[in-house]
Design a protein around this motif. Structure first.
Motif, PDB file in Angstrom:
ATOM      1  N   THR A 100       0.842  -1.185   0.000  1.00  0.00           N
ATOM      2  CA  THR A 100       0.000   0.000   0.000  1.00  0.00           C
ATOM      3  C   THR A 100       0.883   1.243   0.000  1.00  0.00           C
ATOM      4  OG1 THR A 100      -0.136  -0.086   2.412  1.00  0.00           O
ATOM      5  CG2 THR A 100      -1.907  -1.139   1.185  1.00  0.00           C
ATOM      6  N   PRO A 101       0.345   2.393  -0.397  1.00  0.00           N
ATOM      7  CA  PRO A 101       1.165   3.611  -0.444  1.00  0.00           C
ATOM      8  C   PRO A 101       1.730   3.966   0.930  1.00  0.00           C
ATOM      9  CG  PRO A 101      -0.923   3.922  -1.605  1.00  0.00           C
ATOM     10  CD  PRO A 101      -1.031   2.616  -0.884  1.00  0.00           C
TER      11      PRO A 101
ATOM     12  N   THR B  68      -2.482   7.416  -3.741  1.00  0.00           N
ATOM     13  CA  THR B  68      -1.226   7.464  -4.481  1.00  0.00           C
ATOM     14  C   THR B  68      -1.021   6.137  -5.199  1.00  0.00           C
ATOM     15  OG1 THR B  68      -0.258   8.935  -2.828  1.00  0.00           O
ATOM     16  CG2 THR B  68       1.261   7.822  -4.323  1.00  0.00           C
TER      17      THR B  68
ATOM     18  N   CYS C 144       0.416   2.798  -6.518  1.00  0.00           N
ATOM     19  CA  CYS C 144       1.592   2.031  -6.100  1.00  0.00           C
ATOM     20  C   CYS C 144       1.620   0.630  -6.685  1.00  0.00           C
ATOM     21  CB  CYS C 144       1.675   1.980  -4.577  1.00  0.00           C
ATOM     22  SG  CYS C 144       0.521   0.863  -3.784  1.00  0.00           S
TER      23      CYS C 144
ATOM     24  N   HIS D 178      -7.591   2.169   0.997  1.00  0.00           N
ATOM     25  CA  HIS D 178      -6.661   1.621   0.006  1.00  0.00           C
ATOM     26  C   HIS D 178      -7.402   0.782  -1.030  1.00  0.00           C
ATOM     27  CE1 HIS D 178      -3.170   3.134   1.948  1.00  0.00           C
ATOM     28  NE2 HIS D 178      -3.204   2.320   2.993  1.00  0.00           N
TER      29      HIS D 178
ATOM     30  N   GLY E 246       5.793  -3.167  -4.726  1.00  0.00           N
ATOM     31  CA  GLY E 246       5.293  -1.921  -4.159  1.00  0.00           C
ATOM     32  C   GLY E 246       6.345  -1.235  -3.331  1.00  0.00           C
ATOM     33  N   PRO E 247       6.013  -0.101  -2.733  1.00  0.00           N
ATOM     34  CA  PRO E 247       7.013   0.694  -2.022  1.00  0.00           C
ATOM     35  C   PRO E 247       7.411   0.082  -0.689  1.00  0.00           C
ATOM     36  CG  PRO E 247       4.844   1.678  -1.760  1.00  0.00           C
ATOM     37  CD  PRO E 247       4.680   0.536  -2.717  1.00  0.00           C
TER      38      PRO E 247
ATOM     39  N   THR F 255       8.185   9.242  -0.430  1.00  0.00           N
ATOM     40  CA  THR F 255       7.220   9.265  -1.546  1.00  0.00           C
ATOM     41  C   THR F 255       6.186  10.370  -1.407  1.00  0.00           C
ATOM     42  OG1 THR F 255       5.495   7.739  -0.701  1.00  0.00           O
ATOM     43  CG2 THR F 255       7.436   6.733  -1.741  1.00  0.00           C
TER      44      THR F 255
END
Length: 237
Positions: A11-12, A18, A20, A46, A120-121, A202
Motif C-alpha cells: 500500500t502507499p 497514491t 503504487c 486503500h 510496491g514501495p 514518496t
C-alpha cells in the motif's frame, strides 16, 4: 487444480490514492472479496483506491495486528481453505516487512497455498537506496529502546557492528520520539560515521539527508521529524 493464492498487497506510504501497484497486479486483486488487514479504516481507503469491484462494505476484512493472539492467526486463512484467493494488506508499504503478517505467510506456505508478493514501495529499501551506505550488506533492526541510556548503548552497538562487518544498520522510531533519537545519534556516533534520515518517503514533504556526523553537528538547525514516519540509516564501514 491450482492452489488458492494469498496475494501480498503493498500500500502507499502516503495518501491512499497514491498509485503504487502495476496495472497487471491491480487486475489480480480487483475481484478479491477476502482480505487480512492491519487496520480496517485504512484498508477500506486503500481498496477503494485500488478499484476493488465488490462494494467496500461487503468485503470480508479480518484484522491482524500486534494485538492478535498467535493461536488465532491460522483461522485467518479460512478463505484459502474454502478455495478462494485472498489478500494481505499492510498499513503502509509492504506486508510482513517491519509489519504484522509474516506468520500468516508462513502458515500459508505450510498449508500448501500459493503466496504471491506484489511489487510496491518499501520505506526500508527506499531509504537504503538514497543513503549512499553499503547496499550489499545491511540489517534492519526495527525499533531502538525508548529509554535514553539504553538507546545510546544500542547506537554504540550498531555503530560497532557496522564498522566491524561493513554492514549498514537501518532502524525506525515511534514518530513522536524521532527528534530525540536524531539528537542522541548526532551526540553519540563517531564524527566520520554516516547518518541518513529519510522522512515522509514518496510524499510531497519527503526529506532525505545523508552525511557524516561531523556535518550533522555543523548544521545550524536540525530538520523537524516529530510525527513524521522516518527511517534512520547508520553506516560506519
Amino acid at each position: 487444480m491450482s492452489s488458492p493464492i494469498l496475494y501480498l498487497i503493498p500500500t502507499p506510504l502516503g495518501n491512499a490514492d497514491t498509485p503504487c501497484l502495476l496495472a497487471h497486479e491491480q487486475k489480480c486483486i480487483v475481484n478479491l472479496t477476502d482480505f487480512v488487514v492491519e487496520a480496517e479504516k485504512t484498508a477500506r481507503a486503500h481498496l477503494k483506491a485500488f478499484g476493488v469491484q465488490t462494494p467496500i462494505r461487503e468485503l470480508n476484512l479480518c484484522t491482524l495486528n500486534e494485538h492478535t493472539p498467535e493461536q488465532d492467526i491460522a483461522k485467518l486463512l479460512q478463505p484459502l481453505q474454502a478455495g478462494r484467493n485472498m489478500g494481505l494488506l499492510s498499513e503502509a508499504g509492504c506486508p510482513a516487512v517491519a509489519d504484522p503478517g509474516a506468520q500468516l505467510v508462513a502458515l500459508a506456505h505450510q498449508a500448501g497455498f500459493t503466496v504471491m508478493p506484489l511489487v510496491g514501495p518499501s520505506s526500508i529499501m527506499l531509504a537504503l537506496m538514497a543513503s549512499g551506505a553499503n547496499g550489499q550488506c545491511f540489517a534492519f533492526k526495527g525499533y531502538l529502546p525508548a529509554e535514553k541510556n539504553a538507546r545510546i548503548e544500542c547506537l554504540h552497538t550498531l555503530e560497532k557492528r557496522s564498522r566491524q562487518e561493513n554492514e549498514t544498520q537501518l532502524f525506525i522510531e515511534t514518530p513522536y520520539r524521532n527528534d530525540a533519537l536524531l539528537a542522541d545519534a548526532i551526540a553519540t556516533l563517531h564524527s566520520e560515521t554516516r547518518l541518513c534520515i529519510a522522512a515522509d518517503l514518496t510524499m510531497p514533504t519527503q526529506t532525505i539527508i545523508s552525511q557524516n556526523i561531523a556535518a550533522w553537528r555543523k548544521m545550524p538547525a536540525l530538520p523537524p521529524l516529530k510525527k513524521r514516519p522516518c527511517l534512520f540509516v547508520v553506516y560506519a564501514g
